[in-house]
Design a protein around this motif. Sequence first.
Motif, PDB file in Angstrom:
ATOM      1  N   GLN A 124       2.799  -7.320  12.289  1.00 24.91           N
ATOM      2  CA  GLN A 124       1.425  -7.667  11.615  1.00 24.91           C
ATOM      3  C   GLN A 124       0.341  -7.037  11.609  1.00 24.91           C
ATOM      4  O   GLN A 124      -1.106  -6.343  11.503  1.00 24.91           O
ATOM      5  N   GLU A 125      -0.458  -7.279  13.761  1.00 26.95           N
ATOM      6  CA  GLU A 125      -1.252  -5.976  13.890  1.00 26.95           C
ATOM      7  C   GLU A 125      -1.052  -4.981  13.398  1.00 26.95           C
ATOM      8  O   GLU A 125      -2.463  -4.433  13.196  1.00 26.95           O
ATOM      9  N   ALA A 126      -0.233  -4.109  13.518  1.00 28.75           N
ATOM     10  CA  ALA A 126      -0.074  -2.379  13.303  1.00 28.75           C
ATOM     11  C   ALA A 126      -0.365  -2.573  11.923  1.00 28.75           C
ATOM     12  O   ALA A 126      -1.369  -1.275  11.310  1.00 28.75           O
ATOM     13  N   ILE A 127       0.421  -3.330  10.675  1.00 32.09           N
ATOM     14  CA  ILE A 127      -0.504  -3.139   9.122  1.00 32.09           C
ATOM     15  C   ILE A 127      -2.650  -3.495   9.256  1.00 32.09           C
ATOM     16  O   ILE A 127      -2.205  -3.083   8.355  1.00 32.09           O
ATOM     17  N   LYS A 128      -2.174  -4.296  10.015  1.00 32.56           N
ATOM     18  CA  LYS A 128      -3.904  -4.128   9.561  1.00 32.56           C
ATOM     19  C   LYS A 128      -4.716  -3.266  10.204  1.00 32.56           C
ATOM     20  O   LYS A 128      -5.768  -2.951   9.615  1.00 32.56           O
ATOM     21  N   ARG A 129      -4.194  -2.508  11.010  1.00 32.69           N
ATOM     22  CA  ARG A 129      -4.644  -1.102  11.500  1.00 32.69           C
ATOM     23  C   ARG A 129      -4.921   0.444  10.779  1.00 32.69           C
ATOM     24  O   ARG A 129      -5.405   0.758  10.000  1.00 32.69           O
ATOM     25  N   LEU A 130      -3.250  -0.380  10.017  1.00 32.75           N
ATOM     26  CA  LEU A 130      -2.997   1.179   8.629  1.00 32.75           C
ATOM     27  C   LEU A 130      -4.325   0.694   7.748  1.00 32.75           C
ATOM     28  O   LEU A 130      -4.409   1.358   7.043  1.00 32.75           O
ATOM     29  N   LYS A 131      -3.901  -0.497   7.113  1.00 35.29           N
ATOM     30  CA  LYS A 131      -5.359  -0.826   6.034  1.00 35.29           C
ATOM     31  C   LYS A 131      -6.272  -0.736   5.809  1.00 35.29           C
ATOM     32  O   LYS A 131      -7.160   0.037   5.118  1.00 35.29           O
ATOM     33  N   GLN A 132      -7.035  -0.486   7.683  1.00 33.87           N
ATOM     34  CA  GLN A 132      -8.441  -0.423   7.922  1.00 33.87           C
ATOM     35  C   GLN A 132      -8.363   1.738   7.075  1.00 33.87           C
ATOM     36  O   GLN A 132      -9.510   2.080   6.858  1.00 33.87           O
ATOM     37  N   ASP A 133      -7.731   2.021   7.653  1.00 32.15           N
ATOM     38  CA  ASP A 133      -7.591   3.790   7.974  1.00 32.15           C
ATOM     39  C   ASP A 133      -6.778   4.135   6.099  1.00 32.15           C
ATOM     40  O   ASP A 133      -7.096   5.475   5.956  1.00 32.15           O
ATOM     41  N   SER A 134      -6.758   3.409   5.818  1.00 32.80           N
ATOM     42  CA  SER A 134      -6.158   3.301   4.213  1.00 32.80           C
ATOM     43  C   SER A 134      -6.646   4.285   2.870  1.00 32.80           C
ATOM     44  O   SER A 134      -7.500   2.333   2.865  1.00 32.80           O
ATOM     45  N   PRO A 135      -6.379   4.833   2.151  1.00 38.20           N
ATOM     46  CA  PRO A 135      -7.461   4.956   1.137  1.00 38.20           C
ATOM     47  C   PRO A 135      -7.041   4.007  -0.089  1.00 38.20           C
ATOM     48  O   PRO A 135      -7.611   4.018  -1.140  1.00 38.20           O
ATOM     49  N   ILE A 136      -5.611   3.910  -0.009  1.00 31.10           N
ATOM     50  CA  ILE A 136      -5.132   3.294  -0.697  1.00 31.10           C
ATOM     51  C   ILE A 136      -4.804   1.884  -0.871  1.00 31.10           C
ATOM     52  O   ILE A 136      -4.241   2.267   0.113  1.00 31.10           O
ATOM     53  N   PRO A 137      -4.129   0.874  -1.859  1.00 30.26           N
ATOM     54  CA  PRO A 137      -4.015  -0.199  -0.966  1.00 30.26           C
ATOM     55  C   PRO A 137      -2.685  -0.084  -0.493  1.00 30.26           C
ATOM     56  O   PRO A 137      -1.750  -0.039  -0.556  1.00 30.26           O
ATOM     57  N   ILE A 138      -2.410  -1.254   0.755  1.00 33.07           N
ATOM     58  CA  ILE A 138      -1.510  -1.696   1.628  1.00 33.07           C
ATOM     59  C   ILE A 138      -1.508  -3.008   1.497  1.00 33.07           C
ATOM     60  O   ILE A 138      -2.003  -3.952   1.667  1.00 33.07           O
ATOM     61  N   VAL A 139       0.219  -2.971   0.444  1.00 35.19           N
ATOM     62  CA  VAL A 139       0.527  -4.741   0.636  1.00 35.19           C
ATOM     63  C   VAL A 139       1.896  -5.328   1.583  1.00 35.19           C
ATOM     64  O   VAL A 139       2.689  -4.577   1.295  1.00 35.19           O
ATOM     65  N   HIS A 140       1.370  -5.836   2.505  1.00 38.49           N
ATOM     66  CA  HIS A 140       2.799  -6.170   3.367  1.00 38.49           C
ATOM     67  C   HIS A 140       3.182  -7.785   2.973  1.00 38.49           C
ATOM     68  O   HIS A 140       2.715  -8.778   2.691  1.00 38.49           O
ATOM     69  N   ILE A 141       4.829  -7.367   2.407  1.00 36.04           N
ATOM     70  CA  ILE A 141       5.244  -8.215   1.668  1.00 36.04           C
ATOM     71  C   ILE A 141       6.268  -9.126   2.999  1.00 36.04           C
ATOM     72  O   ILE A 141       6.752  -7.960   3.738  1.00 36.04           O
ATOM     73  N   TRP A 142       6.338 -10.177   3.842  1.00 38.49           N
ATOM     74  CA  TRP A 142       7.158 -10.671   5.136  1.00 38.49           C
ATOM     75  C   TRP A 142       8.232 -11.532   3.898  1.00 38.49           C
ATOM     76  O   TRP A 142       7.970 -12.563   3.822  1.00 38.49           O
ATOM     77  N   HIS A 143       8.987 -11.997   4.469  1.00 37.04           N
ATOM     78  CA  HIS A 143       9.539 -12.957   4.430  1.00 37.04           C
ATOM     79  C   HIS A 143      10.334 -13.352   5.936  1.00 37.04           C
ATOM     80  O   HIS A 143      10.694 -12.491   7.350  1.00 37.04           O
ATOM     81  N   PRO A 144      10.747 -14.205   6.054  1.00 34.34           N
ATOM     82  CA  PRO A 144      11.177 -15.322   7.597  1.00 34.34           C
ATOM     83  C   PRO A 144      12.643 -14.513   8.064  1.00 34.34           C
ATOM     84  O   PRO A 144      13.497 -13.635   7.389  1.00 34.34           O
ATOM     85  N   ASP A 145      12.723 -14.677   9.584  1.00 39.45           N
ATOM     86  CA  ASP A 145      13.322 -13.318  10.078  1.00 39.45           C
ATOM     87  C   ASP A 145      14.770 -13.987   9.816  1.00 39.45           C
ATOM     88  O   ASP A 145      14.828 -15.482  10.375  1.00 39.45           O
ATOM     89  N   ASN A 146      15.919 -14.080   9.145  1.00 40.97           N
ATOM     90  CA  ASN A 146      16.776 -15.194   8.871  1.00 40.97           C
ATOM     91  C   ASN A 146      18.131 -13.451   8.701  1.00 40.97           C
ATOM     92  O   ASN A 146      19.271 -14.092   8.274  1.00 40.97           O
ATOM     93  N   GLY A 147      18.277 -12.806  10.079  1.00 42.67           N
ATOM     94  CA  GLY A 147      19.052 -12.191   9.744  1.00 42.67           C
ATOM     95  C   GLY A 147      18.856 -10.203   8.536  1.00 42.67           C
ATOM     96  O   GLY A 147      17.741 -10.653   8.176  1.00 42.67           O
ATOM     97  N   PHE A 148      19.406  -9.882   8.481  1.00 41.76           N
ATOM     98  CA  PHE A 148      19.556  -8.564   7.779  1.00 41.76           C
ATOM     99  C   PHE A 148      19.856  -8.726   6.754  1.00 41.76           C
ATOM    100  O   PHE A 148      20.662  -8.517   5.834  1.00 41.76           O
ATOM    101  N   ARG A 149      18.376  -9.137   6.277  1.00 42.83           N
ATOM    102  CA  ARG A 149      18.190  -9.187   4.503  1.00 42.83           C
ATOM    103  C   ARG A 149      17.454  -8.099   3.659  1.00 42.83           C
ATOM    104  O   ARG A 149      16.630  -8.924   2.611  1.00 42.83           O
TER     105      ARG A 149
END
Length: 273
Positions: free
Chosen positions: A53-78
């Motif tokens: 989550q923190e890495a994606i926040k940093r990446l969004k700050q440097d990106s000239p295009i939208p970065i969308v983080h899509i997440w779901h809970p960790d419930n195994g390899f899905r």
Amino acid sequence: MAEMSKEIPTISLIVSTYNWPEALEKCIQRVLKQTHLPNEILIADDGSGDATQEAIKRLKQDSPIPIVHIWHPDNGFRLSAIRNKAIAQARYDYIIQIDGDILIDDEFIKDHLALAKKNAFLCGSRVLLTQAYSKQLLNQSAVEKLNRFKFPLGSILNSLRIPLLSRIMADRYKKNKPRALRGCNMSFWKKDLINVNGYNESIQGWGSEDAELAIRLMNSGVKKRFVKFGAIAYHIFHKENNKDNVIQNEHILLQVMTKKITFTKNGMLKQQP
């Protein structure tokens, strides 16, 4: 002449990831070096923790295009489920798919566009990086160019970019068999994915999710093309994933192949039994 539509399609780039923010940051840095940028980056996160989550926040700050983080809970390899969520949220016509442990060549997106055709999807290959070279790249502040002299001999061919040969071989590559593909280097028209209901979420754990989707696309009349000598992707070394579900996943794949199935009930839109 490049084999693309008269109008260059808009691009949603989907990047799958799980708890490896160091690799993800290097991956997105390479995406932002593209000669043809995507219109958006969708990070399909299979339940990573706070560091991602923190890495994606940093990446969004440097990106000239939208970065969308899509997440779901960790419930195994899905992976199938989180990719479906990303596909559903993609805003643009053409979807290019990579993994968060992939470093792409500067012309990667351009090469996919050059071979994009209606009623077809694309599969590319990858260069397997050694453990030692992968560690070196991850320790760099940024990855500019990769050193071909550090590639394993078996991966040298996959590192060559020759656009003319790429166009010639797209439909003629002798290894372009139905199951010959890598999910870390594929592209599709979004409408084609919707028509087959995306990935089959009954496939959990490592293995067969990409092949099963590809077979359903082909069963529905969408042609598989191969990107050789283009769309160069470099795979950062990591230990192999757990393969406990391979037999069950292969059974689902076999059913799709033998019964010529095109649509999965357990896909983007869930169907009542």
